[in-house]
Scaffold this active site. Structure first.
Site, PDB file in Angstrom:
ATOM      1  N   TYR A  90     -17.937   5.136 -13.036  1.00 22.10           N
ATOM      2  CA  TYR A  90     -19.009   5.369 -12.022  1.00 22.10           C
ATOM      3  C   TYR A  90     -18.733   4.888 -10.333  1.00 22.10           C
ATOM      4  CZ  TYR A  90     -21.607   5.193 -16.126  1.00 22.10           C
ATOM      5  OH  TYR A  90     -22.158   5.664 -17.334  1.00 22.10           O
ATOM      6  N   CYS A  91     -17.745   3.977 -10.273  1.00 21.37           N
ATOM      7  CA  CYS A  91     -17.143   3.468  -9.010  1.00 21.37           C
ATOM      8  C   CYS A  91     -16.294   4.551  -8.294  1.00 21.37           C
ATOM      9  CB  CYS A  91     -16.572   2.193  -9.022  1.00 21.37           C
ATOM     10  SG  CYS A  91     -17.414   0.775  -9.539  1.00 21.37           S
ATOM     11  N   ASN A  92     -15.497   5.168  -9.216  1.00 26.66           N
ATOM     12  CA  ASN A  92     -14.766   6.135  -8.675  1.00 26.66           C
ATOM     13  C   ASN A  92     -15.379   7.462  -8.242  1.00 26.66           C
ATOM     14  OD1 ASN A  92     -12.307   4.608  -9.020  1.00 26.66           O
ATOM     15  ND2 ASN A  92     -12.158   5.458 -11.440  1.00 26.66           N
ATOM     16  N   LEU A  95     -16.985   6.484  -4.937  1.00 24.26           N
ATOM     17  CA  LEU A  95     -15.763   6.448  -3.776  1.00 24.26           C
ATOM     18  C   LEU A  95     -15.574   7.894  -3.240  1.00 24.26           C
ATOM     19  CD1 LEU A  95     -13.039   3.843  -5.035  1.00 24.26           C
ATOM     20  CD2 LEU A  95     -14.610   3.633  -3.248  1.00 24.26           C
TER      21      LEU A  95
END
Length: 224
Positions: A90-92, A95
């Site tokens: 999810y973070c990637n 980004l």
């Protein structure tokens, strides 16, 4: 596709146990429990909000250079994204969405950094894998995240789940504490005032990058 739609599609496949994930329902239930408990704790309501003063910070970029908020703000408004780690899909995806929006931020004279508890080598990996044109700064022990009110300690049962997945956060972060930042996004004006804040204890929910543009336009030294 907008960011949240991409996150929702990934979540649906992951929680359905579709290949290559093959995640058992018991594991999904544990993740849901941890998220529900973090929401119920009210931790997000205690994080810094629009109108608060942002804590100053000076952190190392992946090349070992010190990057200070004072220097960044001297050049214009600042966008800060708190990033859990290269292990978090999810973070990637977030980004990558921020990278797509980076030209729009730069047109308004803004700088963008992400802040992560990871070691420099893992931040370099994150930058490389996500083809980023902005740095991820190493926040050892999540100290800057704590100053923003974002750091939380993972419950023991979630730590055991992470260990079973070979998701060794102490190794990723060079820190034995098993803490994480709640995902958060801030726009900080040149006087250090937070102009936009979005904190969500549910790591599967992220705001759209363009949600920050009104605050950036108000703060921008460049004509919008």
């Amino acid at each position: 596709m907008i960011l949240q739609s991409k996150l929702d599609a990934f979540k649906a496949d992951f929680e359905a146990g579709k290949p290559p994930y093959n995640v058992p329902p018991s594991m999904i239930e544990t993740m849901h429990r941890a998220t529900s408990e973090l929401i119920a704790s009210g931790a997000a309501t205690r994080a810094l909000k629009a109108g608060d003063k942002a804590p100053a910070f000076a952190l190392k970029d992946p090349d070992g250079n010190t990057v200070s908020s004072a220097d960044l703000l001297a050049a214009g408004p600042l966008v800060v994204s708190f990033y859990r780690g290269v292990w978090c899909p999810y973070c990637n995806m977030e980004l990558q969405a921020l990278q797509e929006a980076l030209p729009r931020f730069e047109q308004l004279g803004a700088r963008l950094v992400a802040i992560s508890p990871q070691t420099a080598v893992n931040n370099r990996k994150s930058v490389r894998q996500n083809a980023l044109g902005f740095p991820i700064l190493s926040d050892t022990h999540n100290d800057v995240a704590a100053a923003f009110g974002l750091r939380f300690a993972m419950p023991d049962y979630l730590i055991e789940l992470y260990k079973s997945l070979k998701n060794d956060l102490p190794a990723f972060n060079g820190d034995p504490s098993w803490t994480l930042p709640m995902p958060a996004r801030y726009v900080i004006g040149q006087d250090g005032t937070i102009l936009y804040a979005e904190v969500n204890p549910d790591y599967t929910r992220r705001p759209e990058p363009d949600d920050m543009l009104p605050a950036l336009r108000r703060a921008s030294p460049v004509a919008a």
